[in-house]
Each structure stands twice: as structure tokens, then as C-alpha cells.
Design a protein around this motif. Structure first.
Motif, PDB file in Angstrom:
ATOM      1  N   ALA A 252       0.833  -1.209   0.000  1.00  0.00           N
ATOM      2  CA  ALA A 252       0.000   0.000   0.000  1.00  0.00           C
ATOM      3  C   ALA A 252       0.864   1.255   0.000  1.00  0.00           C
ATOM      4  O   ALA A 252       1.732   1.421   0.857  1.00  0.00           O
ATOM      5  CB  ALA A 252      -0.915  -0.005   1.226  1.00  0.00           C
ATOM      6  N   SER A 253       0.607   2.121  -0.962  1.00  0.00           N
ATOM      7  CA  SER A 253       1.313   3.404  -1.025  1.00  0.00           C
ATOM      8  C   SER A 253       0.586   4.416  -0.140  1.00  0.00           C
ATOM      9  O   SER A 253      -0.512   4.156   0.371  1.00  0.00           O
ATOM     10  CB  SER A 253       1.351   3.904  -2.466  1.00  0.00           C
ATOM     11  N   THR A 254       1.202   5.586   0.008  1.00  0.00           N
ATOM     12  CA  THR A 254       0.551   6.650   0.782  1.00  0.00           C
ATOM     13  C   THR A 254      -0.768   7.057   0.139  1.00  0.00           C
ATOM     14  O   THR A 254      -1.771   7.293   0.823  1.00  0.00           O
ATOM     15  CB  THR A 254       1.490   7.873   0.880  1.00  0.00           C
ATOM     16  N   LEU A 259      -6.719   7.069  -0.129  1.00  0.00           N
ATOM     17  CA  LEU A 259      -7.954   6.654  -0.802  1.00  0.00           C
ATOM     18  C   LEU A 259      -8.821   5.829   0.147  1.00  0.00           C
ATOM     19  O   LEU A 259     -10.048   5.935   0.132  1.00  0.00           O
ATOM     20  CB  LEU A 259      -7.634   5.861  -2.066  1.00  0.00           C
ATOM     21  N   ARG A 260      -8.191   5.010   0.955  1.00  0.00           N
ATOM     22  CA  ARG A 260      -8.937   4.240   1.949  1.00  0.00           C
ATOM     23  C   ARG A 260      -9.647   5.179   2.919  1.00  0.00           C
ATOM     24  O   ARG A 260     -10.789   4.926   3.340  1.00  0.00           O
ATOM     25  CB  ARG A 260      -7.987   3.300   2.691  1.00  0.00           C
ATOM     26  N   ASN A 261      -8.993   6.284   3.280  1.00  0.00           N
ATOM     27  CA  ASN A 261      -9.625   7.272   4.147  1.00  0.00           C
ATOM     28  C   ASN A 261     -10.857   7.890   3.491  1.00  0.00           C
ATOM     29  O   ASN A 261     -11.859   8.151   4.149  1.00  0.00           O
ATOM     30  CB  ASN A 261      -8.626   8.371   4.527  1.00  0.00           C
ATOM     31  N   TRP A 331     -13.660  -0.439  -6.037  1.00  0.00           N
ATOM     32  CA  TRP A 331     -13.016  -0.130  -4.763  1.00  0.00           C
ATOM     33  C   TRP A 331     -12.381  -1.381  -4.176  1.00  0.00           C
ATOM     34  O   TRP A 331     -11.234  -1.355  -3.708  1.00  0.00           O
ATOM     35  CB  TRP A 331     -14.037   0.447  -3.779  1.00  0.00           C
ATOM     36  N   GLN A 332     -13.118  -2.478  -4.197  1.00  0.00           N
ATOM     37  CA  GLN A 332     -12.602  -3.715  -3.609  1.00  0.00           C
ATOM     38  C   GLN A 332     -11.376  -4.226  -4.362  1.00  0.00           C
ATOM     39  O   GLN A 332     -10.417  -4.710  -3.745  1.00  0.00           O
ATOM     40  CB  GLN A 332     -13.713  -4.772  -3.610  1.00  0.00           C
ATOM     41  N   MET A 341      -8.505  -3.690   1.636  1.00  0.00           N
ATOM     42  CA  MET A 341      -9.916  -3.906   1.371  1.00  0.00           C
ATOM     43  C   MET A 341     -10.717  -3.727   2.669  1.00  0.00           C
ATOM     44  O   MET A 341     -10.270  -4.204   3.705  1.00  0.00           O
ATOM     45  CB  MET A 341     -10.151  -5.300   0.788  1.00  0.00           C
ATOM     46  N   PRO A 342     -11.854  -3.024   2.596  1.00  0.00           N
ATOM     47  CA  PRO A 342     -12.656  -2.803   3.818  1.00  0.00           C
ATOM     48  C   PRO A 342     -12.947  -4.097   4.538  1.00  0.00           C
ATOM     49  O   PRO A 342     -13.244  -5.127   3.913  1.00  0.00           O
ATOM     50  CB  PRO A 342     -13.951  -2.184   3.254  1.00  0.00           C
ATOM     51  N   GLY A 343     -12.848  -4.057   5.871  1.00  0.00           N
ATOM     52  CA  GLY A 343     -13.068  -5.259   6.670  1.00  0.00           C
ATOM     53  C   GLY A 343     -11.778  -5.953   7.053  1.00  0.00           C
ATOM     54  O   GLY A 343     -11.768  -6.850   7.896  1.00  0.00           O
ATOM     55  N   LYS A 344     -10.675  -5.553   6.416  1.00  0.00           N
ATOM     56  CA  LYS A 344      -9.384  -6.149   6.748  1.00  0.00           C
ATOM     57  C   LYS A 344      -8.484  -5.085   7.392  1.00  0.00           C
ATOM     58  O   LYS A 344      -8.602  -3.900   7.116  1.00  0.00           O
ATOM     59  CB  LYS A 344      -8.711  -6.683   5.481  1.00  0.00           C
ATOM     60  N   PRO A 345      -7.570  -5.482   8.245  1.00  0.00           N
ATOM     61  CA  PRO A 345      -6.678  -4.508   8.897  1.00  0.00           C
ATOM     62  C   PRO A 345      -5.739  -3.882   7.901  1.00  0.00           C
ATOM     63  O   PRO A 345      -5.415  -4.512   6.890  1.00  0.00           O
ATOM     64  CB  PRO A 345      -5.934  -5.371   9.938  1.00  0.00           C
TER      65      PRO A 345
END
Length: 345
Positions: A252-254, A259-261, A331-332, A341-345
Motif C-alpha cells: 500500500a502506497s501513501t 484513498l482508503r480514508n 473499490w474492492q 480492502m474494507p473489513g481487513k486490517p
């Protein structure tokens, strides 16, 4: 000089604010979408896709929707004999200047009262002239057969329903829940009345009055069309993201974390929540329209075309749901490749 420079700076600041105000969407739904998409565009280093026209279709006019109703004229001698049935007052009301201009909802109650009274008259053998009995029986049958068209006119071609479906950006939305409930009750009442074959009067004016002062129908359709357009713009942005640059060596890049935020803080609590609320309201609207559509075996072509535009197999709602599924999948795919991915740390 300093005073003049300060005045110039103040003028420039005001001008800048005016430009921002002019360019920014004034509609809160548009502003929400624009904020969300602008963040994605900025983080993915892309230009925002141009906004195309909304896929809207205006609710048809009364001339396209209103169905003709049979008119019956009564001979003077027959009219005098009808005093034995208590029908003279009803006929006089209908033939008066106000009676000819009365709203369809009032016309419906007038026709129901006439059928009810005329049936009682025929059953009691109050008419002495056999020919008049024959004519009256025919009139009652014709009026009963015309009730579905009158139900349709009350619900689908009234001034109140056309106001309810106004799509002007500056409409008076009002209490959406109350309006949807009124439309649901109105459509259910007319369908149930038709199916039961009853001729008892109906109290429809309060329900129609609610619709006359509330344009939630048009607002919800406009909101749905806006969601389709903005989801397609969002999909264009997400499809333009290079997964290799977003997650080099699957790390994961910055930018990916930012984007996750956006997903967590903007998409979920603001955009997706608004879509869910709109879906619940839209379902209520779609159910009422389906009942309206069932009042006639063959509704006017203009209504069918309008109804299919929004709720048909390839209508705005169907296309919007497809675009939403695609949006979530993109998104996923992007965040999943980064381990975000949402739901994962």
C-alpha cells in the motif's frame, strides 16, 4: 497607499469567494457527490470527468394522460320522474357551472353517489316507465364501467400529481415521508376500491392536498438520475487508476491509504448512507407507481414511456444499481490489491 492596497486585496478576496460560490454546486446532493469525486480525482491525479445532462424525463401532461368519460343527458320528462329516486339533485349538481368544472376526485364521488342511488331506485321499482328503467339500467352499467378511467384520472392526470413529480431544482420538497405515505394510501385506496366493486364515496381530498404542496416525487427521481450520472463519473475515475502505481509490489502506497480514508470517511458515512436512504424512499415510490400502473389494463402510452424510463428493465434505477455494483467492485479490487480492502486490517 496601504489603504488602497488593502481595499484591492479585500475586493480580490470577495471576487474569489463569488467565483467559488458560482462554480460550486448549490444542490446539497450535487455538492456531496462533487466533494467525493474531487477527492478521488485529486488523489489519483486525474481530471474530473465532465458532467453530462441528467437522464430526466418530464411527467406527461394532462392531455396525454386524461381519459375521456361518457356523458349522459336526461330528457326533461325523465328528469321529472327521477324525483322518485332522489336523483334530481345529483343531476342538477353535475349540470351546474361548478359541476362541469369540478375536480376528478369530486367527480368520482358524484358518480359513485349516482350509481349507489340509481341502483337502489331500480331495486325498489320506483320508476313506472319501463323504457326509463331500461335507460337507467344502461346508464348505471356505463357509469360503473367508466370508473377505472375515473380512478386513473384522479390519480395519474391530476394537477396534484403533476406538481408532486415536478423536477425543478428549486422545488419545494417538504416532508418526503408524509408525501410518499399519502401517495401510497391514495393508490392503495383506489386499487382496493376498484377490486372490491364498491360504490361508497371516498375521502381523497386531504391526500391530494398533501401531494399538491410537496414535490418529493420529482426530487427522488432527480436524485436517482444524479446518482446514476455521478456513479458513472466515479467509475471512470476508479477505472483510470493504475493498480501498479497505487500498490507497487502489492504494498500500500501513501496514496492508497489516503484513498482508503476517502472510502471510510466520505463514501461510507456520507454518500453510501444517502444512497441507502434514497433507495428506501424510492422503493415506496416505485410500489405506488406499480399500483397506479395496474389501475388500467392498458395505461396511456405517455405514462408507460415515462414509467419505463425510470423503473423499466433498462431504466434509470436499473442502470444506477448496475453502476453502484461496479463502483463497489472497483473499490474492492483496488484496495484489495493493496491489502486495504474494507473489513481487513
Amino acid at each position: 497607499m496601504q489603504k488602497k492596497a488593502g481595499w484591492v486585496l479585500a475586493s480580490l478576496a470577495i471576487a474569489s469567494l463569488l467565483v467559488i460560490w458560482w462554480l460550486a454546486p448549490q444542490d446539497p446532493d450535487e455538492a456531496r457527490w462533487e466533494d467525493y469525486l474531487s477527492r478521488i480525482a485529486r488523489l489519483s491525479r486525474q481530471e474530473l470527468p465532465a458532467r453530462g445532462p441528467l437522464p430526466l424525463l418530464t411527467y406527461p401532461g394532462a392531455r396525454e394522460l386524461r381519459l375521456p368519460l361518457p356523458e349522459h343527458r336526461v330528457d326533461l320528462l325523465d328528469y321529472l320522474e327521477l324525483r322518485h329516486c332522489g336523483l334530481m339533485e345529483l343531476i342538477s349538481q353535475r349540470n351546474s357551472a361548478l359541476g362541469k368544472l369540478q375536480a376528478d376526485s369530486l367527480r368520482l364521488n358524484h358518480e359513485l353517489a349516482f350509481i349507489q342511488q340509481a341502483r337502489a331506485c331500480l331495486e325498489e321499482d320506483a320508476l313506472e316507465d319501463p323504457e326509463l328503467v331500461k335507460i337507467m339500467s344502461k346508464v348505471v352499467a356505463e357509469k360503473k364501467a367508466a370508473l377505472p378511467a375515473l380512478y386513473w384520472n384522479v390519480l395519474a392526470s391530476s394537477e396534484e400529481i403533476r406538481r408532486f413529480f415536478s423536477q425543478s431544482p428549486s422545488v419545494n420538497v417538504g416532508d418526503t415521508s408524509a408525501a410518499l405515505q399519502s401517495l401510497q394510501q391514495l393508490s392503495h385506496t383506489l386499487v382496493a376500491h376498484k377490486q372490491s366493486g364498491a360504490v361508497t364515496p371516498l375521502k381523497l381530498e386531504p391526500l391530494l392536498e398533501t401531494l399538491a404542496h410537496n414535490q418529493s416525487g420529482g426530487y427522488l427521481l432527480r436524485r436517482m438520475a444524479l446518482s446514476l450520472r455521478e456513479l458513472e463519473r466515479g467509475n471512470q475515475l476508479l477505472e483510470g487508476i493504475d493498480p501498479q502505481r497505487l500498490c507497487p509490489r502489492n504494498q500500500a502506497s501513501t496514496r492508497a491509504r489516503r484513498l482508503r480514508n476517502v472510502l471510510d470517511k466520505v463514501w461510507g458515512p456520507r454518500v453510501q448512507q444517502a444512497l441507502a436512504e434514497s433507495r428506501r424512499q424510492r422503493q415506496s415510490l416505485a410500489d405506488s407507481l406499480e399500483q397506479m400502473n395496474g389501475l388500467l389494463d392498458s395505461p396511456p402510452a405517455a405514462f408507460t414511456r415515462w414509467h419505463r424510463h425510470y423503473f423499466g428493465q433498462n431504466g434509470v434505477e436499473s442502470r444506477m444499481e448496475t453502476a453502484l455494483e461496479r463502483h463497489v467492485t472497483l473499490w474492492q479490487e483496488h484496495l484489495g490489491a493493496c491489502g486495504l480492502m474494507p473489513g481487513k486490517p
